[in-house]
Design a protein around this motif. Structure first.
Motif: not given
Length: 511
Positions: A374-379, A383-392
């Motif tokens: 379910t990595a695709h669901l985590a991604v 993205r839905e939360r707008g966190l793709e460009g944050k530091h992870w």
């Protein structure tokens, strides 16, 4: 002296003979039905369609993406070979993925490669094997072939195709090319190539140019897996288990070769088949003994392969279920060779074929209704939360490949303070202890402000100002949960610039 047979012995023998007769009659009737072209071709095409559907709907798990990332992101072959010294796998599968990535989107190469090897494998069994038609259908629908070997896309998929091709070409000199390629798939495939050579020697069928090619390829394959000096191997994990624990888990995995429905009453991939996990291994060893009753040399090879997997597990590191499944495949291949020499069908072997086909159909039903990973669901959630460009960050780091491959994101490797999108096995985290993790996260908040963390572990017991849960993506059939957390939720975000963990890389995009 008169031979005395008790009534109970007679009853048991009568029951066994009755079951054997009924099974024989059922197979005879099945083969009578399948002798009709319409019935045979309909079921054969449906079996191939099911295999295709499983591959096309499969969501790869991190190990599959890891191989793809290494194959595509290496700037050249020399770098790829250097990276593989941290993997312990020969390069043939990676070179195939790399070649396919020149022709298509790299994310498509996993399912394309699986199809390229799976469909010929199943066709060889369906149309070129010496089994009866009913047996052929049962074999192609078995859990081993239908799912673990041919749906999950990895070097084992290629290796299984080569093993089946080898027995199909047994009387041809082309077999020596196939035998020579097997060590380039993996260590155990190299072992089985040695078994094939012994069988050829037994038949007085050695061909010395082919032997020379096999020997050279074996040495070259061994050179490519020579580990890097700083590699952290799976052996370090295995040392945490004592010999009796390793033996116990080996027997548990062996039980799943008899009834390969992983998880059993609680279906989940790569987990013990409860409630038969602790004793069904007895049945599998008995099956191997009965199925090779007419060929002691085949029995020696089969039991020798079993013994080798146990010795390897004790001396190097515990082998996984997918490795032991090769023993079950070897049993099928040895039976194939025995049938070409006129051996009679084994009742125990036929009953086992029914069992493994039922398990395969059960696994297929799960796989078609539930994502494998379910990595695709985590991604999608990130993205839905707008966190793709944050530091992870990722703790521990061994699940990073799927997330990074699907999103293009990179994650901080804890303790090393570098960014990665695939794993280099040169570090073993110490952050699985709660106190160490809390101390590390406090230092991260001070250094980077608010950031985010993903883990396949449920992390509890830390103050929510330090680590607060965002959402949990439930596991797929592989059992891997993805937990998303915010680190230092009240802290301000800061610009973060960290070096790459692996200096030379390219993004996972089309060449």
């Amino acid at each position: 002296m008169a031979l005395i047979v008790s009534p109970s012995d007679c009853a048991r023998r009568s029951l066994f003979q009755n079951l054997k007769d009924r099974a024989g009659a059922a197979f005879a009737e099945s083969n009578r039905i399948l002798s009709r072209p319409l019935a045979w071709w309909t079921l054969a095409i449906l079996a191939l369609a099911l295999q295709t559907a499983l591959i096309l709907t499969h969501w790869p798990w991190p190990d599959e993406y890891q191989a793809l990332q290494l194959a595509v992101q290496a700037p050249d072959i020399a770098t790829l070979l250097e990276w593989l010294r941290y993997e312990g796998h020969p390069p043939l599968w990676y070179l195939i993925l790399r070649a396919l990535a020149h022709l298509m989107d790299p994310l498509d190469t996993l399912w394309v490669a699986a199809l390229l090897f799976a469909i010929p494998t199943q066709c060889l069994i369906l149309f070129a094997s010496p089994f009866t038609r009913a047996e052929r259908l049962l074999i192609v629908l078995s859990e081993f072939l239908l799912f673990d070997f041919l749906t999950i896309s990895r070097g084992q998929t290629m290796g299984v195709m080569l093993l089946v091709l080898a027995v199909a070409l047994w009387r041809s000199r082309w077999i020596w090319l196939v035998i020579a390629l097997l060590p380039f798939c993996d260590f155990l495939f190299g072992v089985i190539s040695g078994i094939f050579v012994l069988l050829k020697w037994r038949e007085k069928g050695l061909w010395w140019p082919g032997m020379a090619l096999w020997f050279v390829c074996g040495l070259l394959a061994a050179w490519t897996v020579f580990p890097a000096p700083d590699m952290i191997s799976a052996a370090s994990i295995g040392r945490e288990l004592g010999p009796m624990e390793i033996l116990f888990y080996w027997l548990v995995k062996l039980s799943e070769l008899l009834i390969p429905f992983q998880g059993g009453i609680a279906p989940q991939w790569n987990t013990p088949a409860q409630p038969i996990a602790t004793f069904a291994w007895i049945g599998f060893i008995l099956l191997c003994w009965l199925a090779t009753r007419d060929n002691p040399f085949h029995r020696l090879m089969l039991l020798g392969m079993l013994a080798l997997t146990l010795a390897f597990s004790l001396a190097v590191y515990p082998l996984g279920l997918r490795h032991l499944m090769l023993v079950a495949l070897l049993l099928i291949l040895l039976t194939w060779l025995a049938r070409t020499q006129g051996a009679a069908p084994s009742g125990a072997f036929r009953v086992w074929l029914v069992v493994i086909a039922l398990c395969g159909m059960g696994t297929a039903a799960i796989a078609l209704t539930r994502p494998f990973d379910t990595a695709h669901l985590a991604v999608a959630e990130i993205r839905e939360r707008g966190l793709e460009g944050k530091h992870w960050m990722i703790v521990p780091d061994w699940r990073v490949s799927g997330l990074a491959a699907l999103s293009g994101m990179r994650f901080e490797r804890p303790e090393k303070h570098c960014m990665l999108d695939f794993i280099r096995w040169d570090h073993q985290t110490n952050l699985l202890d709660g106190k160490r993790l809390e101390a590390f996260l406090r230092s991260e908040i001070e250094r980077h402000g608010r950031s985010y963390l993903v883990s396949d572990l449920t992390i509890t017991g830390l103050p929510e100002d330090i680590l607060a849960p965002l959402v949990t993506i439930p596991a797929g059939y592989d059992g891997i949960d993805y937990h998303l957390y915010v680190v230092g939720r009240h802290a301000e975000e800061k610009a973060v610039s960290l070096p790459d963990c692996v200096p030379v890389k390219r993004p996972l995009t089309r060449f």
